[in-house]
Write a protein that holds these residues in place. Structure first.
Motif, PDB file in Angstrom:
ATOM      1  N   ILE A   1       0.814  -1.222   0.000  1.00 50.08           N
ATOM      2  CA  ILE A   1       0.000   0.000   0.000  1.00 50.08           C
ATOM      3  C   ILE A   1       0.846   1.270   0.000  1.00 50.08           C
ATOM      4  O   ILE A   1       0.324   2.364  -0.146  1.00 50.08           O
ATOM      5  CB  ILE A   1      -0.974   0.005   1.188  1.00 50.08           C
ATOM      6  CG1 ILE A   1      -0.254  -0.366   2.465  1.00 50.08           C
ATOM      7  CG2 ILE A   1      -2.126  -0.926   0.944  1.00 50.08           C
ATOM      8  CD1 ILE A   1      -1.145  -0.824   3.562  1.00 50.08           C
ATOM      9  N   GLY A   2       2.128   1.089   0.139  1.00 50.14           N
ATOM     10  CA  GLY A   2       2.992   2.259   0.125  1.00 50.14           C
ATOM     11  C   GLY A   2       4.442   1.831   0.075  1.00 50.14           C
ATOM     12  O   GLY A   2       4.748   0.627   0.012  1.00 50.14           O
ATOM     13  N   MET A   3       5.335   2.807   0.068  1.00 50.82           N
ATOM     14  CA  MET A   3       6.773   2.503   0.108  1.00 50.82           C
ATOM     15  C   MET A   3       7.499   3.714   0.685  1.00 50.82           C
ATOM     16  O   MET A   3       7.084   4.853   0.487  1.00 50.82           O
ATOM     17  CB  MET A   3       7.297   2.181  -1.290  1.00 50.82           C
ATOM     18  CG  MET A   3       6.992   3.249  -2.313  1.00 50.82           C
ATOM     19  SD  MET A   3       7.347   2.672  -3.980  1.00 50.82           S
ATOM     20  CE  MET A   3       6.780   4.058  -4.949  1.00 50.82           C
ATOM     21  N   GLU A   4       8.571   3.428   1.424  1.00 56.22           N
ATOM     22  CA  GLU A   4       9.371   4.521   1.967  1.00 56.22           C
ATOM     23  C   GLU A   4      10.619   4.690   1.108  1.00 56.22           C
ATOM     24  O   GLU A   4      11.295   3.718   0.786  1.00 56.22           O
ATOM     25  CB  GLU A   4       9.775   4.242   3.422  1.00 56.22           C
ATOM     26  CG  GLU A   4      10.610   5.376   4.023  1.00 56.22           C
ATOM     27  CD  GLU A   4      10.910   5.228   5.508  1.00 56.22           C
ATOM     28  OE1 GLU A   4      10.538   4.195   6.109  1.00 56.22           O
ATOM     29  OE2 GLU A   4      11.527   6.161   6.063  1.00 56.22           O
ATOM     30  N   ALA A   5      10.914   5.936   0.750  1.00 56.65           N
ATOM     31  CA  ALA A   5      12.130   6.249  -0.001  1.00 56.65           C
ATOM     32  C   ALA A   5      13.276   6.425   0.991  1.00 56.65           C
ATOM     33  O   ALA A   5      13.162   7.183   1.950  1.00 56.65           O
ATOM     34  CB  ALA A   5      11.925   7.530  -0.801  1.00 56.65           C
TER      35      ALA A   5
END
Ligand code: C2E
Ligand code: CA
Ligand code: CA
Ligand code: CA
Length: 277
Positions: A55-59
């Motif tokens: 549902i998301g991703m961290e850079a």
């Protein structure tokens, strides 16, 4: 207190290990790293509790140093903050993360949020909101697919100022999360008034699950607190099955950790989504 004295000692001795020369050299290299295009972003997927839905991703930034190889952020972000480079680097990170996420969507990948870390130094200027707005415009990423991660100390800083900036950021249509929750000082009464969407439980607590009743209590408390305030809650640093079981039982919303995915390069992320590079 005694505790503080010890920390201070550790801090100074680590700093002194790096000679002034070494620090100066690294600073010079850091100044050139942007123009030489030596920074890279890795992305770590964030999933639902079952790990099946991303549902998301961290850079997460890395520095591909010409001699030293791939350096983790803690080896250069604090220095970048000290020498006033963090605003330029932060701007690069934001644009790259938004652009990659837009690319992912354009190639037929899923529409998910990308979370970008903000340094406290980026908050002190008045131009942060404009910079974010401009970056969204240039990257053509819809604001709903950008999340900014701020630490507790930023969120709890000079209250009226920060609250206004956070409100303005949120009015752009992006979401905000409080990172490393529980590790710094927090005022729960202030938390109630902060315009944020998500709380990230720090990995130190997650890694104490099944080992420390203290860490388990704090984790349960943060989940319950978030829910009672209508905030989403994500556990960071999830590495084991027992941690997943505990978090499932406590109805934690989302998971980020090596258990499901490690941080990876953009090309690898495309593979995960079976999107052609
Ligand atoms: P953070 O924001 O708390 O990021 C999460 C860190 O936990 C990342 O380390 C990630 O690789 C690591 N991690 C994720 N899952 C696990 C796990 O299951 N187990 C363990 N042991 N670790 C896990 P990383 O990439 O080294 O980043 C360290 C910190 O550097 C970040 O902590 C963040 O504070 C800072 N940072 C990273 N990228 C940026 C950036 O673009 N700008 C700024 N200002 N800071 C950044
Ligand atoms: Ca973070
Ligand atoms: Ca964190
Ligand atoms: Ca951290």
């Amino acid at each position: 207190s005694k505790g503080e004295g010890k920390n201070r000692y550790t801090f100074f001795s680590q700093e002194m290990n790096k000679t002034a020369d070494e620090k100066m050299q690294l600073s010079n290299e850091l100044y050139r790293a942007l123009e030489r295009d030596e920074f890279v972003l890795n992305y770590q997927p964030q999933t639902d509790i079952s790990g099946t839905k991303i549902i998301g991703m961290e850079a997460l930034i890395r520095w591909n140093h010409p001699e030293k190889g791939l350096l983790p952020p803690l080896d250069f972000i604090p220095l970048a903050e000290d020498i006033g480079l963090i605003n330029d680097i932060g701007k690069w990170v934001l644009y790259k993360a938004c652009k990659d996420n837009k690319d992912l969507q354009d190639r037929g990948g899923p529409c998910i949020r990308v979370a970008v870390n903000l340094s406290v130094k980026q908050f002190s200027g008045s131009s942060l909101v404009d910079m974010v707005k401009e970056t969204l415009y240039q990257s053509e990423l819809k604001p709903e697919y950008l999340e900014l991660e701020i630490t507790e100390s930023i969120a709890m800083g000079d209250f009226t100022d920060v609250q206004q900036v956070l409100k303005n950021l949120r009015e752009l249509g992006i979401t905000l999360s409080i990172d490393d929750f529980g590790t710094e000082y927090s005022s729960l009464s202030r938390l109630r008034h902060l315009p944020v969407d998500r709380i990230k439980i720090d990995k130190q607590f997650i890694q104490g699950i099944s080992k420390s009743t203290h860490d388990e209590s704090i984790t349960s408390f943060i989940i319950a607190l978030s829910k009672s305030m209508g905030l989403k809650v994500i556990a960071e640093g999830v590495e084991s099955n027992s941690q997943i079981s505990f978090l499932t039982e406590k109805s934690c919303d989302e998971i980020q950790g090596f258990y499901f995915y490690k941080p990876m390069e953009f090309e690898k992320l495309l593979d995960v989504f079976e999107v052609k590079a």
